[in-house]
Enzyme design. Sequence first.
Site, mmCIF file in Angstrom:
data_model
loop_
_atom_site.group_PDB
_atom_site.id
_atom_site.type_symbol
_atom_site.label_atom_id
_atom_site.label_comp_id
_atom_site.label_asym_id
_atom_site.label_seq_id
_atom_site.Cartn_x
_atom_site.Cartn_y
_atom_site.Cartn_z
ATOM 1 N N ASP A 1 9.012 4.065 9.079
ATOM 2 C CA ASP A 1 9.214 5.228 8.205
ATOM 3 C C ASP A 1 8.620 6.567 8.673
ATOM 4 O O ASP A 1 7.483 6.607 9.127
ATOM 5 C CB ASP A 1 8.555 4.981 6.843
ATOM 6 C CG ASP A 1 8.849 3.630 6.269
ATOM 7 O OD1 ASP A 1 9.619 2.878 6.863
ATOM 8 O OD2 ASP A 1 8.288 3.326 5.203
ATOM 9 N N PHE B 1 -0.207 2.205 5.238
ATOM 10 C CA PHE B 1 1.235 2.195 4.977
ATOM 11 C C PHE B 1 1.737 3.614 4.650
ATOM 12 O O PHE B 1 0.978 4.568 4.633
ATOM 13 C CB PHE B 1 1.540 1.227 3.821
ATOM 14 C CG PHE B 1 1.694 -0.218 4.273
ATOM 15 C CD1 PHE B 1 1.214 -0.655 5.495
ATOM 16 C CD2 PHE B 1 2.338 -1.143 3.449
ATOM 17 C CE1 PHE B 1 1.369 -1.972 5.916
ATOM 18 C CE2 PHE B 1 2.497 -2.466 3.846
ATOM 19 C CZ PHE B 1 2.008 -2.893 5.077
ATOM 20 N N ASP C 1 3.633 3.796 -1.084
ATOM 21 C CA ASP C 1 4.386 4.922 -0.532
ATOM 22 C C ASP C 1 4.289 6.194 -1.387
ATOM 23 O O ASP C 1 5.314 6.749 -1.823
ATOM 24 C CB ASP C 1 5.871 4.547 -0.323
ATOM 25 C CG ASP C 1 6.064 3.230 0.414
ATOM 26 O OD1 ASP C 1 5.141 2.838 1.148
ATOM 27 O OD2 ASP C 1 7.126 2.587 0.246
HETATM 28 C C1 FRU Z 1 9.427 0.898 4.137
HETATM 29 C C2 FRU Z 1 8.095 0.171 4.100
HETATM 30 C C3 FRU Z 1 7.163 0.831 3.105
HETATM 31 C C4 FRU Z 1 5.812 0.481 3.640
HETATM 32 C C5 FRU Z 1 6.041 0.552 5.118
HETATM 33 C C6 FRU Z 1 5.195 -0.392 5.902
HETATM 34 O O1 FRU Z 1 10.141 0.743 5.305
HETATM 35 O O2 FRU Z 1 8.285 -1.188 3.814
HETATM 36 O O3 FRU Z 1 7.389 0.434 1.781
HETATM 37 O O4 FRU Z 1 4.836 1.384 3.208
HETATM 38 O O5 FRU Z 1 7.401 0.274 5.336
HETATM 39 O O6 FRU Z 1 5.299 -0.153 7.276
#
Ligand code: FRU
Length: 524
Positions: free
Chosen positions: A46, A105, A173
Amino acid sequence: MTSPQEKHFEALERAEASIAEARERVAQDRWRLRYHVAAPAYWINDPNGFSFYRGEYHLFYQHHPYSPEWGPMYWGHVKSRDLAHWEHLPIALAPTEDYERDGCFSGSAIEKDGKLWLMYTGNVWTGENRDHDLKQVQALACSEDGILFEKLANNPVIAAAPEGDVHPFHFRDPKVWEHGNAYYCVLGSQTTDRRSGQVLLYRSSNLTDWSFVNIMAGGQEPTETLGYMWECPDVFALNGHDVLVCSPQGMKPVGDLYHNLHQSGYMLGKLDYDTGRFEHGELQLLDYGFDFYAPQTTEDDQGRRIMIAWMTMWEDKMPEQVRGWAGAMTIPRVLTLENGRILSRPVPELVNLRGEGVSYEQIRIADASPENAYAESEEYAMPSASSVIRGGQEFAGVNGDCLELEVEFDAGSAASFGLSLRVGETSGEETLLTYDREQQKLILDRERSGAGSGGIRKAPLALREDRLRLRIFIDRSSVEIFAQDGELAMSARIYPGVDSTGIRFFAEGGESVLTALHCWPLDR
Ligand code: FRU
């Protein structure tokens, strides 16, 4: 005893050393993208912390600096003045504290008091089952210069999910923004029974003390068709509407839609900042291709809303992994709201990447039987305006593995028409983009694209006065298509051989006219 900050710097240095050791080798890879953001080596997912800070665009990303697989997450970092040329900066976050032991994350960035603040999720695995055995909290890090970040001593700033029908652990997130006299943040979440995704809204007066406002959307609404978990939410105002962007996991295909493993879309509506409820319309996709996930937006000094997404898909083949890297970002797109829909167009600054181009106009593309479709392409190198083309048509100067095409077709009498991209003379590779008039769909077919997953994606699209306008961005292992001036976007990774650089135009069941064709080589 080493301080938390020293511990963090040491972890960042180790990660940098790991990247430094791999980056030369990775740079040699023929699939390495030339003008898209990717880590110098190893894994990314992400986009995080996309922001405009002190006159520059900053983009962070989920990063595993020790292998081309997902692992304990760090935050990689790039910046740009023009959204076309990016500079790699030192890795910004490493998971060094107990509350983030297994990963920093996804999250976002905001400027406050001249400093750049990152708000992210600390992830800890509490057992073997990664679906159930986890603890997620929200944390802050702060920087005076936009490069070196220090985590807050009183992290986590949101230590547990709220009471109610909210799963206690899938809670991540944070996307933070300012509205009125307060800061708000949204978090991705799901119901306690794990059947419906939802978004949580929080409020703060100072960025550090947060109170839960409400389940903003999803949850108890009849949203089972909208998946079991909403990741990476984003909220912003556009042209008088509030917009919620999110990435639902687990939506089932409906007709031609939602065939990606996970989706990313938006809902338009009105956010009541007092009650925390969002009245909204249906989820609409932001991109109809194969590889588009977890988009994040920011607003710049020109008031533009700019979006970047991860141009890769969870659990898909990533042929570049054996070459020491995995994952990339899309090109940045400007979002506008027109006639009740969000349009996305490549940022205009991408013209900074263009080399010397070639142009053609008013070329008739005639039906071709499959046998002679690609037969004599060499002879057609420089067609004149009056020539009638039989077969897949090539044009001098219109080929390569890093380029932009601007194309306008007049459908004419053809039943379908389009382009073959990254065509390989001997390999038989091609990526097909076809407009089917009966179905009124733009179809992207990567069944014969090369290595990697195949598949077909169909997107609803109307011609305008019988015309189709396309902008196509090709990089060494990707293609991004924008149709009808931002109405539709399709993004995909493709992995053709080095010799697959041809581009051909075709019409079937009649004759179309290529009213305009421009092609520019792109490089940074
Ligand atoms: C989305 C996700 C998020 C998380 C991150 C972990 O692609 O699953 O929800 O924070 O990737 O790398």
